[in-house]
Design an enzyme around this catalytic site. Structure first.
Site, PDB file in Angstrom:
ATOM      1  N   ASP A 189       3.898   4.417   5.416  1.00 56.54           N
ATOM      2  CA  ASP A 189       2.781   5.310   5.122  1.00 56.54           C
ATOM      3  C   ASP A 189       2.579   6.115   6.405  1.00 56.54           C
ATOM      4  OD1 ASP A 189       0.479   6.545   4.142  1.00 56.54           O
ATOM      5  OD2 ASP A 189      -0.815   4.905   4.798  1.00 56.54           O
ATOM      6  N   GLU A 195       5.776   7.548   1.858  1.00 61.46           N
ATOM      7  CA  GLU A 195       4.778   8.314   1.111  1.00 61.46           C
ATOM      8  C   GLU A 195       4.894   9.787   1.471  1.00 61.46           C
ATOM      9  OE1 GLU A 195       0.003   8.639   1.124  1.00 61.46           O
ATOM     10  OE2 GLU A 195       0.786   6.639   0.676  1.00 61.46           O
ATOM     11  N   ASP A 228      -3.694   0.970   5.827  1.00 65.79           N
ATOM     12  CA  ASP A 228      -2.448   1.733   5.976  1.00 65.79           C
ATOM     13  C   ASP A 228      -1.240   0.804   5.843  1.00 65.79           C
ATOM     14  OD1 ASP A 228      -3.439   4.582   7.185  1.00 65.79           O
ATOM     15  OD2 ASP A 228      -4.662   2.924   7.898  1.00 65.79           O
TER      16      ASP A 228
END
Length: 188
Positions: A9, A69, A142
Site C-alpha cells: 500500500d 494498490e 496501512d
C-alpha cells in the site's frame, strides 16, 4: 507449488507492506508492517527509502509477485503525484529483481476482501483477521491495506473460492455464502 506474494500500500508518509504465502488454494499470513517516513522531511529521501526498503523486503522474502494498490484520484494533485512516485519506485524495485506486478484499485480490493467496495479500513482489517487468522491488531491500517492487496491478488488469481471461517454468523455453509456473493465467485 508455494508462491510468495508481496503486497504494498504505497505512501510517502506510511507505506504498508505484507507477505502472503499461497499454496494451492490456501493463503497463509506471513508478516505485515509499515515503513514510517513521517520524520523524513525530504521527498527525495522518502522515495529513496521506499526503493531501498522494498529491495530489502524482496531480498528477505523472495516474493514471486508484487500486488500493489493503484493511486486513487483525489482533489489534491500534488498528493496524487507524490503517491504515484511512491508506487512507481516500489514497482521499479520489484522489476529490478525481475518480479512481475499488478495493481488493483482500492474499491476492487475492498470488494474482493469484504464484498463491499465502500468498506472501511477497519472492516477490511477485521475480515482479513477472520480469513487469515492472524493475532493482534497492527498499529497502522496501512499494513492491513497491504495485506488486502496481496489477498486480492490471491482471490483474483486462484481457481478456488476463499476459505470462510466457520464462525461466520451470516453464512452457515458454502452454498449460502456463494448464493449471496455471486460477484466474488470466479466462474470457470
Amino acid at each position: 507449488m508455494e508462491r510468495i506474494i508481496l503486497g504494498i500500500d504505497p505512501g510517502t508518509r506510511l507505506m504498508g507492506y505484507s507477505i502472503l504465502s499461497i499454496d494451492g488454494n490456501r493463503a497463509e499470513f506471513v508478516t505485515m508492517d509499515v515503513l514510517n517516513m513521517t520524520k523524513i522531511a525530504s521527498h527525495e529521501l522518502k522515495i529513496k527509502k521506499i526503493f531501498d526498503t522494498t529491495r530489502e523486503i524482496i531480498n528477505s522474502y523472495h516474493p514471486d509477485f508484487l500486488a500493489i494498490e493503484a493511486p486513487f484520484y483525489g482533489k489534491n494533485v500534488q498528493s496524487m503525484l507524490k503517491l504515484g512516485r511512491a508506487q512507481g519506485v516500489a514497482i521499479a524495485a520489484a522489476l529490478a529483481n525481475e518480479i512481475p506486478f499488478c495493481e488493483y484499485e482500492p474499491r476492487r480490493i475492498k470488494q474482493s476482501v469484504t464484498g463491499n467496495g465502500a468498506a472501511s479500513k477497519e472492516q477490511v482489517a477485521a475480515m482479513l483477521q477472520r480469513l487469515l487468522r492472524f493475532d493482534g491488531n497492527p498499529r497502522y491500517l496501512d499494513a492491513t491495506d497491504a495485506l488486502a492487496v496481496a489477498y486480492c491478488y490471491f482471490l483474483n488469481n486462484n481457481n478456488s473460492t476463499p476459505q470462510m471461517p466457520q464462525t461466520s454468523k451470516k453464512h452457515n455453509s458454502w452454498a449460502s455464502f456463494i448464493s449471496e456473493n455471486q460477484s466474488r465467485v470466479k466462474k470457470s
